[in-house]
Design a protein around this motif. Sequence first.
Motif, PDB file in Angstrom:
ATOM      1  N   THR A 135      31.480  42.581  28.425  1.00 47.96           N
ATOM      2  CA  THR A 135      30.377  42.546  29.383  1.00 47.96           C
ATOM      3  C   THR A 135      29.056  42.283  28.677  1.00 47.96           C
ATOM      4  O   THR A 135      28.234  41.481  29.140  1.00 47.96           O
ATOM      5  CB  THR A 135      30.313  43.861  30.176  1.00 47.96           C
ATOM      6  N   LYS A 136      28.835  42.940  27.555  1.00 52.72           N
ATOM      7  CA  LYS A 136      27.612  42.707  26.779  1.00 52.72           C
ATOM      8  C   LYS A 136      27.516  41.247  26.350  1.00 52.72           C
ATOM      9  O   LYS A 136      26.434  40.635  26.387  1.00 52.72           O
ATOM     10  CB  LYS A 136      27.571  43.624  25.555  1.00 52.72           C
ATOM     11  N   LYS A 137      28.637  40.670  25.929  1.00 52.72           N
ATOM     12  CA  LYS A 137      28.636  39.272  25.507  1.00 52.72           C
ATOM     13  C   LYS A 137      28.289  38.361  26.690  1.00 52.72           C
ATOM     14  O   LYS A 137      27.512  37.411  26.537  1.00 52.72           O
ATOM     15  CB  LYS A 137      29.988  38.893  24.927  1.00 52.72           C
ATOM     16  N   ALA A 138      28.849  38.642  27.845  1.00 57.68           N
ATOM     17  CA  ALA A 138      28.561  37.829  29.030  1.00 57.68           C
ATOM     18  C   ALA A 138      27.079  37.884  29.386  1.00 57.68           C
ATOM     19  O   ALA A 138      26.460  36.857  29.706  1.00 57.68           O
ATOM     20  CB  ALA A 138      29.414  38.296  30.206  1.00 57.68           C
ATOM     21  N   VAL A 139      26.488  39.066  29.316  1.00 54.19           N
ATOM     22  CA  VAL A 139      25.064  39.222  29.616  1.00 54.19           C
ATOM     23  C   VAL A 139      24.229  38.522  28.547  1.00 54.19           C
ATOM     24  O   VAL A 139      23.251  37.825  28.856  1.00 54.19           O
ATOM     25  CB  VAL A 139      24.699  40.716  29.718  1.00 54.19           C
ATOM     26  N   GLU A 140      24.612  38.690  27.302  1.00 52.74           N
ATOM     27  CA  GLU A 140      23.900  38.052  26.186  1.00 52.74           C
ATOM     28  C   GLU A 140      23.854  36.530  26.349  1.00 52.74           C
ATOM     29  O   GLU A 140      22.836  35.886  26.074  1.00 52.74           O
ATOM     30  CB  GLU A 140      24.591  38.408  24.870  1.00 52.74           C
ATOM     31  N   LEU A 141      24.958  35.955  26.822  1.00 57.16           N
ATOM     32  CA  LEU A 141      25.036  34.500  26.977  1.00 57.16           C
ATOM     33  C   LEU A 141      24.377  34.016  28.262  1.00 57.16           C
ATOM     34  O   LEU A 141      24.203  32.810  28.444  1.00 57.16           O
ATOM     35  CB  LEU A 141      26.501  34.060  26.947  1.00 57.16           C
ATOM     36  N   GLY A 142      24.028  34.932  29.149  1.00 56.77           N
ATOM     37  CA  GLY A 142      23.363  34.552  30.390  1.00 56.77           C
ATOM     38  C   GLY A 142      24.293  34.185  31.522  1.00 56.77           C
ATOM     39  O   GLY A 142      23.912  33.447  32.442  1.00 56.77           O
ATOM     40  N   CYS A 143      25.536  34.703  31.501  1.00 55.52           N
ATOM     41  CA  CYS A 143      26.502  34.392  32.554  1.00 55.52           C
ATOM     42  C   CYS A 143      26.013  34.900  33.914  1.00 55.52           C
ATOM     43  O   CYS A 143      25.264  35.871  34.007  1.00 55.52           O
ATOM     44  CB  CYS A 143      27.856  35.021  32.237  1.00 55.52           C
ATOM     45  N   ALA A 144      26.476  34.224  34.953  1.00 57.32           N
ATOM     46  CA  ALA A 144      26.048  34.568  36.309  1.00 57.32           C
ATOM     47  C   ALA A 144      26.449  35.980  36.699  1.00 57.32           C
ATOM     48  O   ALA A 144      25.790  36.612  37.532  1.00 57.32           O
ATOM     49  CB  ALA A 144      26.633  33.568  37.302  1.00 57.32           C
ATOM     50  N   GLY A 145      27.522  36.470  36.127  1.00 58.33           N
ATOM     51  CA  GLY A 145      28.004  37.810  36.423  1.00 58.33           C
ATOM     52  C   GLY A 145      29.321  38.038  35.721  1.00 58.33           C
ATOM     53  O   GLY A 145      29.754  37.212  34.908  1.00 58.33           O
ATOM     54  N   THR A 146      29.951  39.143  36.024  1.00 57.00           N
ATOM     55  CA  THR A 146      31.263  39.450  35.467  1.00 57.00           C
ATOM     56  C   THR A 146      32.206  39.818  36.601  1.00 57.00           C
ATOM     57  O   THR A 146      31.810  40.451  37.582  1.00 57.00           O
ATOM     58  CB  THR A 146      31.215  40.615  34.461  1.00 57.00           C
ATOM     59  N   LEU A 147      33.451  39.411  36.450  1.00 53.27           N
ATOM     60  CA  LEU A 147      34.508  39.762  37.398  1.00 53.27           C
ATOM     61  C   LEU A 147      35.304  40.884  36.748  1.00 53.27           C
ATOM     62  O   LEU A 147      36.019  40.666  35.768  1.00 53.27           O
ATOM     63  CB  LEU A 147      35.368  38.529  37.656  1.00 53.27           C
ATOM     64  N   THR A 148      35.156  42.094  37.281  1.00 50.05           N
ATOM     65  CA  THR A 148      35.572  43.277  36.541  1.00 50.05           C
ATOM     66  C   THR A 148      36.710  44.036  37.221  1.00 50.05           C
ATOM     67  O   THR A 148      36.509  44.735  38.221  1.00 50.05           O
ATOM     68  CB  THR A 148      34.366  44.223  36.318  1.00 50.05           C
ATOM     69  N   LEU A 149      37.900  43.877  36.668  1.00 47.07           N
ATOM     70  CA  LEU A 149      39.053  44.654  37.107  1.00 47.07           C
ATOM     71  C   LEU A 149      38.823  46.142  36.866  1.00 47.07           C
ATOM     72  O   LEU A 149      38.119  46.520  35.925  1.00 47.07           O
ATOM     73  CB  LEU A 149      40.301  44.253  36.314  1.00 47.07           C
ATOM     74  N   PRO A 150      39.462  46.986  37.666  1.00 47.51           N
ATOM     75  CA  PRO A 150      39.478  48.407  37.329  1.00 47.51           C
ATOM     76  C   PRO A 150      40.476  48.648  36.193  1.00 47.51           C
ATOM     77  O   PRO A 150      41.367  47.821  35.974  1.00 47.51           O
ATOM     78  CB  PRO A 150      39.969  49.067  38.621  1.00 47.51           C
ATOM     79  N   PRO A 151      40.350  49.747  35.458  1.00 47.19           N
ATOM     80  CA  PRO A 151      41.372  50.077  34.462  1.00 47.19           C
ATOM     81  C   PRO A 151      42.684  50.354  35.197  1.00 47.19           C
ATOM     82  O   PRO A 151      42.693  51.031  36.225  1.00 47.19           O
ATOM     83  CB  PRO A 151      40.822  51.337  33.783  1.00 47.19           C
ATOM     84  N   PHE A 152      43.788  49.796  34.692  1.00 40.54           N
ATOM     85  CA  PHE A 152      44.987  49.748  35.523  1.00 40.54           C
ATOM     86  C   PHE A 152      46.231  50.389  34.916  1.00 40.54           C
ATOM     87  O   PHE A 152      47.331  50.210  35.456  1.00 40.54           O
ATOM     88  CB  PHE A 152      45.307  48.287  35.884  1.00 40.54           C
ATOM     89  N   TYR A 153      46.090  51.149  33.848  1.00 37.35           N
ATOM     90  CA  TYR A 153      47.293  51.767  33.270  1.00 37.35           C
ATOM     91  C   TYR A 153      47.552  53.154  33.844  1.00 37.35           C
ATOM     92  O   TYR A 153      48.645  53.448  34.323  1.00 37.35           O
ATOM     93  CB  TYR A 153      47.201  51.828  31.740  1.00 37.35           C
ATOM     94  N   PHE A 154      46.552  54.026  33.793  1.00 32.68           N
ATOM     95  CA  PHE A 154      46.752  55.404  34.242  1.00 32.68           C
ATOM     96  C   PHE A 154      46.656  55.478  35.764  1.00 32.68           C
ATOM     97  O   PHE A 154      45.640  55.136  36.345  1.00 32.68           O
ATOM     98  CB  PHE A 154      45.728  56.336  33.591  1.00 32.68           C
ATOM     99  N   LYS A 155      47.747  55.935  36.372  1.00 31.69           N
ATOM    100  CA  LYS A 155      47.836  56.018  37.825  1.00 31.69           C
ATOM    101  C   LYS A 155      48.369  57.399  38.216  1.00 31.69           C
ATOM    102  O   LYS A 155      49.164  57.962  37.468  1.00 31.69           O
ATOM    103  CB  LYS A 155      48.762  54.928  38.372  1.00 31.69           C
ATOM    104  N   PRO A 156      47.960  57.909  39.361  1.00 31.40           N
ATOM    105  CA  PRO A 156      47.009  57.293  40.285  1.00 31.40           C
ATOM    106  C   PRO A 156      45.577  57.370  39.752  1.00 31.40           C
ATOM    107  O   PRO A 156      45.218  58.317  39.059  1.00 31.40           O
ATOM    108  CB  PRO A 156      47.148  58.143  41.553  1.00 31.40           C
ATOM    109  N   ALA A 157      44.813  56.333  40.054  1.00 35.96           N
ATOM    110  CA  ALA A 157      43.405  56.299  39.646  1.00 35.96           C
ATOM    111  C   ALA A 157      42.561  56.676  40.857  1.00 35.96           C
ATOM    112  O   ALA A 157      42.621  56.009  41.891  1.00 35.96           O
ATOM    113  CB  ALA A 157      43.036  54.904  39.151  1.00 35.96           C
ATOM    114  N   HIS A 158      41.813  57.736  40.740  1.00 39.55           N
ATOM    115  CA  HIS A 158      41.018  58.219  41.861  1.00 39.55           C
ATOM    116  C   HIS A 158      39.619  57.604  41.821  1.00 39.55           C
ATOM    117  O   HIS A 158      39.150  57.143  40.780  1.00 39.55           O
ATOM    118  CB  HIS A 158      40.925  59.745  41.817  1.00 39.55           C
ATOM    119  N   ASP A 159      38.970  57.610  42.960  1.00 37.12           N
ATOM    120  CA  ASP A 159      37.646  56.997  43.061  1.00 37.12           C
ATOM    121  C   ASP A 159      36.650  57.586  42.078  1.00 37.12           C
ATOM    122  O   ASP A 159      35.797  56.876  41.536  1.00 37.12           O
ATOM    123  CB  ASP A 159      37.105  57.138  44.492  1.00 37.12           C
TER     124      ASP A 159
END
Length: 302
Positions: free
Chosen positions: A92-116
Motif C-alpha cells: 500500500t505504501k508503494k502504491a501511494v508513493e507511486l501515485g496510484c489512483a487507489g488500492t484494491l484491498t482484500l480482507p485477510p483470508f486465512y483465519f476464519k471466522p473473521a469478525h467485523d
Amino acid sequence: MSPTRSAEVFAPALTPFHADLSVNRSAFIGFCRWLVSQRVGLAVFGTNSEANSLSVAEKIDLLEALVEAGISPAKLLPGVGLCALADTIVLTKKAVELGCAGTLTLPPFYFKPAHDDGLFAYYSQIIQAVGSDRLKIYLYHIPQFTGVGITHALIERLIKAYPRTVVGIKDSSGDWANTESMLRSFPGFSVFPASESLLEKALPLGAAGCISATANVQPRTIVNAIEHWGSHEFAGLQAEANAVRSLFQRHPMIPALKYVVGEAMGDRTWRNVRPPLCPAGDEWAGTLARELAALNFSMAAS
C-alpha cells in the motif's frame, strides 16, 4: 438517462510467465500498454492476475516497471490485500508513493471466522501505518475465494471512520441482490460490479463502472457500452459483451483468458500459469476458440 457519475472500466491485468514461470516483465508491460490504449484502467494484481501466486517483491517490481514505462499511475488500481498485515502495508505504501489512483484491498483470508471487529482493525491499521491523505482504499468482496465477506455493517463503519480514504468496493460475490443493496445503501460510494453483464442494471443505480476479468479481452466493447448508456446503441453493445462473457464463464477463467490472449499475440507462452492452476486444455480451448469465432470476436476489434 445516464450514470450518476463518470463510470470507468478496470481490467485485472493478466500476468504472463516464461516457461520457468518467472514473470515476463516485457510482455506484461506491453499488454498493459495495450489495455490502456483501449481506455481501461489497470487493476493489476487482481484475482485474474494470479495475484496470490505472486510475491510482494514481484508485485513491487512490476508496479515500478509500469510507471517507469510511462503508464500513468492514475490508471493503476493495484491489488494489495494479503493475509500478512505487514505485507499489505508495504504494498500500500508503494502504491501511494507511486501515485496510484487507489488500492484494491482484500480482507485477510486465512483465519476464519473473521469478525467485523477484526476486519475493521485490519483496514484501520493499514490506514494509520500509511498515514497519507492520498490513500484511497477500494474494498474487495469476493467471499467465494476468500471465505471472508465484507458486510454492509463493516462498510458503514469504515466509511464513517475514514470517509476520505475508504471510497469504494469491488463486489465479486456474483450476487446481484448484494450489489444492488450496496448501490442503494451507500450513495456516493464507488461500487464496481465484477462483470460487464451487470452494467444494464447497475449503471442506473450509480455504479462506478466495472472491474471485469473479460476486460482483458474485450475492453473496448465494455467502454463503448458505458459510453452509449441511454442511447439506442447500448442494448446491442451490452448483448455483444454478454455473449463473450458467457463463453469465458463456461471454462476456467484465467487459463481461458490467457489462451485467447496468447492466440491474439501469437505467443504460446501466454498459456503459462502458476500452480495450482493448469494451462488451458487443448480440447476445451479449441471449443472456446470456435465459439468466439462464431461471434466474430477479435481482440483487435473488441
